[in-house]
Design an enzyme around this catalytic site. Structure first.
Site: not given
Length: 238
Positions: A52, A55, A108, A116, A119, A138, A176, A201, A219
């Protein structure tokens, strides 16, 4: 007019961000069960963070494209005539916001935020994230994760999405796959409510047969043309 727009990874492809389920997409190259589940994070948080973080860096380097900008114009233009745009995205990037859209529903989650796992506090986070980072709420270390919805987790704000869809006059899906639920069901819900449905699309989605009209092509070309026609600022057809 009240328009509900659902966007997927295809709208960000021309900004250089990868799609997920197309040939050569992200989940063709990586196993989502090892990177995008709570269990994967518990088993190997460093590996998940590495994925991540890359990304996030790609997102920060990317720039909004003409389709993002057109939807930003659409949101402002509809307000002038007393209408509204509900922009719901499956994407975790921030390109809609950077293109001028003022209210974006990230079903998403958002890669630019940290969550976290202990918490559940969230905060803006645009740098790399790792196992040594501390939750400001926390105080625990190693509990921060990207604030994105992983497999097995519920999308954010489903009641708000359902309410906005019920109020809409037009449902539009852009970029999509039509294969990810519950978003893939939105077009069917719209049809049952008598709402006109339209798809933009590169090619047929998994649920293309449910749309009243489909427009195939990049698009960055079709969406600005569509917005210009809706707002009366030029353009012929879709």
């Amino acid at each position: 007019m009240r328009i509900f727009v659902l966007t997927g990874a295809g709208i960000s492809a021309d900004s250089g961000l990868g799609t997920f389920r197309d040939a050569g997409g992200i989940w063709d190259k990586f196993d989502p069960m090892k990177l995008a589940t709570p269990a994967a994070f518990a088993a190997d948080p460093e590996r998940v963070h590495e994925f991540y973080n890359l990304r996030r860096r790609d997102m920060l380097a990317a720039r909004p494209n003409a389709a993002h900008v057109a939807l930003g114009r659409l949101g402002e233009g509809l307000k002038v005539d007393g209408g509204a745009l509900f922009l719901c995205t499956q994407n975790i990037d921030d390109l809609h916001e950077r293109a001028g859209s003022r209210a974006v529903h990230h079903m998403h989650g958002r890669l630019s935020r940290a969550l976290c796992s202990s918490c559940r506090a969230t905060r803006e986070w645009r740098a790399d994230l790792g196992v040594t980072d501390r939750c400001a709420a926390c105080g625990r270390v190693g509990t921060l994760r990207p604030d994105v919805v992983w497999f097995g987790e519920m999308p954010y704000g489903m009641p708000e999405i359902e309410e906005a869809l019920a109020r809409s006059d037009l449902f539009v899906a852009i970029g999509t796959s039509g294969a990810v639920y519950p978003a893939a069901e939105f077009v069917e819900i719209a049809r049952m409510m008598g709402i006109l449905t339209l798809e933009f699309n590169l090619g047929k989605s998994a649920n293309a047969h449910l749309f009243d009209e489909s427009v195939y092509g990049p698009a960055i070309e079709s969406v600005p043309r569509f917005v210009a026609r809706l707002l009366g600022t030029g353009g012929e057809g879709l």
